[in-house]
Design an enzyme around this catalytic site. Structure first.
Site, mmCIF file in Angstrom:
data_model
loop_
_atom_site.group_PDB
_atom_site.id
_atom_site.type_symbol
_atom_site.label_atom_id
_atom_site.label_comp_id
_atom_site.label_asym_id
_atom_site.label_seq_id
_atom_site.Cartn_x
_atom_site.Cartn_y
_atom_site.Cartn_z
ATOM 1 C CG HIS A 425 -4.514 -1.216 -1.661
ATOM 2 N ND1 HIS A 425 -5.813 -1.555 -1.929
ATOM 3 C CD2 HIS A 425 -3.796 -2.359 -1.741
ATOM 4 C CE1 HIS A 425 -5.888 -2.871 -2.134
ATOM 5 N NE2 HIS A 425 -4.670 -3.374 -2.016
ATOM 6 C CD GLU A 715 10.458 -1.302 -2.351
ATOM 7 O OE1 GLU A 715 9.457 -0.726 -2.779
ATOM 8 O OE2 GLU A 715 10.474 -2.509 -2.062
ATOM 9 C CB CYS A 801 9.017 -1.497 -11.242
ATOM 10 S SG CYS A 801 9.545 -1.705 -9.536
HETATM 11 C C1 PEP Z 1 7.298 0.841 -5.205
HETATM 12 O O1 PEP Z 1 7.425 0.949 -4.006
HETATM 13 O O2 PEP Z 1 7.614 1.732 -6.013
HETATM 14 C C2 PEP Z 1 6.700 -0.376 -5.781
HETATM 15 C C3 PEP Z 1 6.642 -0.533 -7.094
HETATM 16 O O3 PEP Z 1 6.204 -1.313 -4.935
HETATM 17 P P1 PEP Z 1 4.800 -1.211 -4.195
HETATM 18 O O4 PEP Z 1 4.014 -0.156 -4.877
HETATM 19 O O5 PEP Z 1 4.205 -2.563 -4.313
HETATM 20 O O6 PEP Z 1 5.184 -0.870 -2.805
HETATM 21 MG MG MG Z 2 7.316 -0.763 -2.693
#
Ligand code: PEP
Ligand code: MG
Length: 846
Positions: A425, A715, A801
């Site tokens: 995070h 994902e 992403c």
């Molecule tokens: C991911 O899981 O790659 C993503 C971009 O979403 P987050 O990092 O918010 O889980």
């Molecule tokens: Mg994610």
């Protein structure tokens, strides 16, 4: 000279000399000969010759010295393939002996002749005979008897007279340099700089130009740009009666090159020599197509060029130099793009610790977000905000961060955590904000409750003490070292324009807030590839309504709370759409588990009970009920969308209403709506049906048409595997490689930092897979998902992403499997644009 051999080559304009066989210096000298510059006669020994030499196979010395003529003194310099790999130091004045010394007295005077002999005795003793360099300590080296005394000391220590024979001296020098290169410590040192274990060394043997003697004689270096800034400026020094690089030694009474108010200059003292040097340097720049540092000697007023080396440069200078050379037509735009290392752009995009500043390193961790910042340490989100309110820079120190810390992160100048890896995070948010961040710094002891941080060496830092976080190399420093400011100058912008003209894969930014979106626009992102909407709910005014929504007992109450959130969300989206001016914006529906929005301590729970007018026990019970053993695999993403559909309804409505509002007086908006954490086709069917219904309702209510695109965030491994089922319901797939990596490896993104360095060091993983895309495993899922998705839906837009979107190696992979674009933190957008351009050029040149 006899014909060149594979081992010994006279350097001439057309001799068979290559960087890969004779090293960079030999090749550069050949280029200088081609330019007809005044370079002394030079012979090159190949890598093979030097390798054989190290194992005792001496080259043919008479043949080697033949081109130089009798009585010529020589010097030997190393010539490795890449000058950054280093090499043994140059040895000058080889061949001096009693007879030549006597002859030199006649031609250049006793003082200079003594000096030359003395210097060679010292260099030979230390580097060839391997005698203790201290042995000359008792001699007054500037006294009239120094030479005799040095010869005596040599004879005492070496137990033989100083060698008088040129072949013996030269053979000894060559052998010692070859052996020094093959030694273990030298090998390890150059391998640390990226050299292969079997990197070769060439040697160049050159006729000496003394730089000592009658008439104006001396030596120096000259370059046409500043290596730190890249700005054009004549730089260097000249020292009369000197050899090699002595002009650069501290305390030397060197002259400036150009007229200078601080002291005498070569330009004034020797205008003709100076003018020749400048014209030689300009010719070198023009023809070698590079900024070079020229090593020169003046002998009796005559200028000689001994060597040219590519100047060392900072990243900002590298950009300026490449762009200036291209703008002058010396190199092509493509070559300029290839000359800048994409990651080095980080040095321009962020403040950095000045490389010349003293660093007091107290600990280290994962370099999670580049740049450096200093400030007083604080241990809570509230203290960070208080500090920002006082206008004081602070460093937020946490064991790890959670969504509750986001406001504190906004207020901080940098972030330091004990736990976490590159996609934790703290790391993700810090990169988005452009904040320097070091995570997983477990070599420090974190006692956040006591507000103490203890360094490896036992030093204790308390709240208010000043630290510096260097997120570029993952170090934590005590105090406030000097910084270099970020520089997004014209050269940077020009390079980026050329990159955009060249690349063939799109680059968008992950941006959650208007500030992120502005940064994304500034860095010329082609849109927003991921807007994580949950970050919008952490502002104080929204958090309470959000909590009311979570605590609602039935759908009606929940809808009421959501109705209060709707205008806030709509306003967020209108702003984002307006900032992006019609460029695509991909909004991800709510993703995290709900409990992340609830307080984690008793004070917070009491505040919440007060705000909601509920007994504390109710709040506690509710929080308890929402807690999960494994929240990352629990009630989050589309699972919330299915079980609490009102949240997605509200978000879809906010997006559509904002689309109409923003299109009214701006470019038309076609929003992209992305469903997170999908693992089954039915999830998409259910969510799509409701979103279509909301769209129809908004169209009817407003009497206006709009279109939108709906897609899925791939994902989970299952979504990639079942891409063929899912794709027919989608306009796009965006691969969330953070979660996909986490789930493919079964590796927690928040905890992997603890053992990742041990895993990488022992070769279990070649790299941290959260940092560099695992092309074999996660990559196979990506490729499979892309192929299966496109088989079912040929127009499917594909992108990545996850954080990998900003790493050059991962971009190469994404391009290979046919992704349309990558999306990364705004501050990584320029790095991605340059890396993508380089990949296109590499493909072109094969
Ligand atoms: C991911 O899981 O790659 C993503 C971009 O979403 P987050 O990092 O918010 O889980
Ligand atoms: Mg994610």
């Amino acid at each position: 000279m006899q014909k060149n051999s594979p081992f010994i080559t006279l350097v001439t304009p057309d001799a068979p000399i290559a960087v890969q066989t004779h090293g960079g210096r030999a090749k550069c000298l050949q280029r200088l000969f081609r330019l007809d510059l005044p370079v002394p006669t030079t012979v090159a020994l190949s890598f093979d010759a030097v390798h054989r030499l190290a194992s005792g196979d001496m080259p043919d010395i008479p043949r080697l010295i033949e081109p130089f003529g009798d009585d010529q003194l020589l010097c030997v310099r190393p010539s490795s393939e890449d000058p950054d790999w280093g090499g043994p130091r140059a040895i000058l004045n080889i061949g001096i002996n009693h007879d030549r010394h006597a002859a030199l007295i006649g031609s250049i005077g006793k003082e200079a002749a003594d000096e030359i002999y003395l210097r060679f005795i010292q260099a030979y003793s230390e580097h060839v005979a391997r005698l203790d360099p201290d042995m000359f300590d008792d001699i007054d080296l500037s006294g009239p008897d120094a030479l005799r005394a040095a010869l005596e000391v040599y004879e005492d220590e070496a137990e033989e007279p100083f060698p008088q024979d040129m072949a013996t001296q030269l053979g000894g020098v060559l052998r010692s340099m070859a052996r020094a290169w093959e030694g273990t410590s030298a090998r390890l040192l150059r391998m640390a700089k990226g050299a292969p274990a079997d990197a070769g060394l060439g040697l160049v043997v050159q006729a000496m130009v003394f730089g000592l003697g009658r008439g104006e004689s001396g030596s120096g270096v000259l370059q046409l740009v500043d290596g730190d800034t890249g700005m054009p400026v004549i730089k260097g020094r000249y020292l009369t009666q000197s050899q090699g690089r002595e002009a650069l030694e501290a305390g030397a009474k060197s002259l400036f090159l150009t007229c200078d108010s601080r002291g005498p200059s070569l330009e004034e003292a020797q205008p003709e020599a100076f003018a020749n040097l400048i014209s030689h340097a300009q010719l070198m720049r023009q023809k070698l197509r590079e900024e070079m540092q020229m090593e020169f000697t003046v002998q009796d007023g005559e200028v000689y060029i001994l060597d040219g080396v590519r100047i060392q440069r900072s990243a900002r200078a590298a950009v300026r130099i490449a762009v200036a050379l291209a703008e002058e037509g010396i190199i092509s735009h493509e070559e300029a793009l290839m000359r800048v290392e994409p990651r080095a752009l980080n040095e321009l995009l962020h403040r950095q610790v000045n490389p010349n500043a003293k660093r007091d390193v107290i600990g280290a961790g994962v370099a999670a977000s580049p740049g450096a910042a200093s400030g007083r340490i604080v241990f809570t989100e509230a203290a960070a905000q208080a500090s920002a309110a006082r206008g004081e820079a602070c460093i937020l120190v946490r064991r790890q961060t959670s969504p509750e810390d986001v406001r504190g992160m906004h207020a901080a100048a940098a972030v330091l955590t004990e736990r976490g890896g590159v996609t934790s995070h703290a790391a993700v948010i810090a990169r988005g904000l452009g904040l320097p961040c070091v995570v997983g710094a477990s070599s420090l002891r974190f006692q956040t409750k006591q507000r103490l941080l203890t360094a490896r060496d036992g030093r204790v830092f308390r709240e208010g003490d000043i630290l510096t976080i260097d997120g570029t190399n993952g170090e934590v420093l005590s105090g406030e070292p000097e910084m270099l400011e970020a520089t997004l100058d014209g050269a940077f912008k020009q390079l980026m324009i050329w990159a955009d003209e060249t690349r063939d894969i799109g680059v968008r930014a992950n941006a959650d807030t208007p500030a992120d979106a502005k940064t994304a626009r500034n860095f010329k992102a082609q849109g927003i590839g991921l807007c994580r909407t949950e970050h919008m709910f952490f502002e104080e005014d929204r958090l309470t309504v959000m909590r009311e929504m979570i605590f609602a007992d039935d759908p009606e109450d929940r809808r009421a709370a959501l109705e209060r959130l709707l205008p806030i969300q709509r306003a967020d989206f209108v702003e984002l759409f307006k900032i992006m001016g019609g460029k695509p914006v991909c909004i991800r529906l709510f993703d995290p588990p709900l409990h992340e929005f609830l307080p984690s301590n008793r004070t917070g729970m009491r505040d919440l009970a007060e705000a909601l007018d509920l007994p504390l026990s109710d709040v506690e019970r509710r929080i308890e009920a929402l807690s999960e053993y494994n929240p990352m695999l629990g009630m989050r993403g589309v699972r919330l969308g299915i079980t609490v559909p009102e949240i997605y309804d509200m978000q879809a409505r906010a997006i559509f209403e904002a689309t109409l509002d923003a299109s009214k007086d701006g470019a038309p908006v076609v929003p992209e709506i992305m469903i997170p954490l999908v693992s089954a086709k039915r999830e998409v069917e259910l969510v799509k049906k409701r979103i279509d219904a909301v769209a129809a309702a908004v169209r009817t209510e407003r009497g206006e048409a709009f279109s939108f695109r709906l897609g899925v965030m791939v994902e989970t491994p299952r979504a990639a595997l079942r891409a063929e089922d899912i794709a027919p319901h989608c306009d796009f797939f965006s691969f969330g490689t953070n979660d996909l990596t986490q789930m493919t490896y079964g590796l927690s993104r928040d905890d992997a930092g603890r053992f990742m360095s041990a895993y990488v060091q022992q070769g279990v993983y070649p790299e941290d897979p959260f940092h560099t895309l695992d092309a074999e495993g996660v990559g196979e899922l990506l490729e499979l998902g892309a192929t299966r998705g496109r088989a079912a839906q040929p127009n499917l837009t594909l992108s990545v992403c996850g954080e990998h979107g900003g790493s050059p190696e991962s971009i190469a992979f994404c391009r290979k499997v046919g992704m349309d674009y990558v999306s990364c933190s705004p501050f990584r957008v320029p790095v991605a644009r340059l890396a993508a351009a380089q990949l296109t050029i590499q493909d072109k040149i094969g």
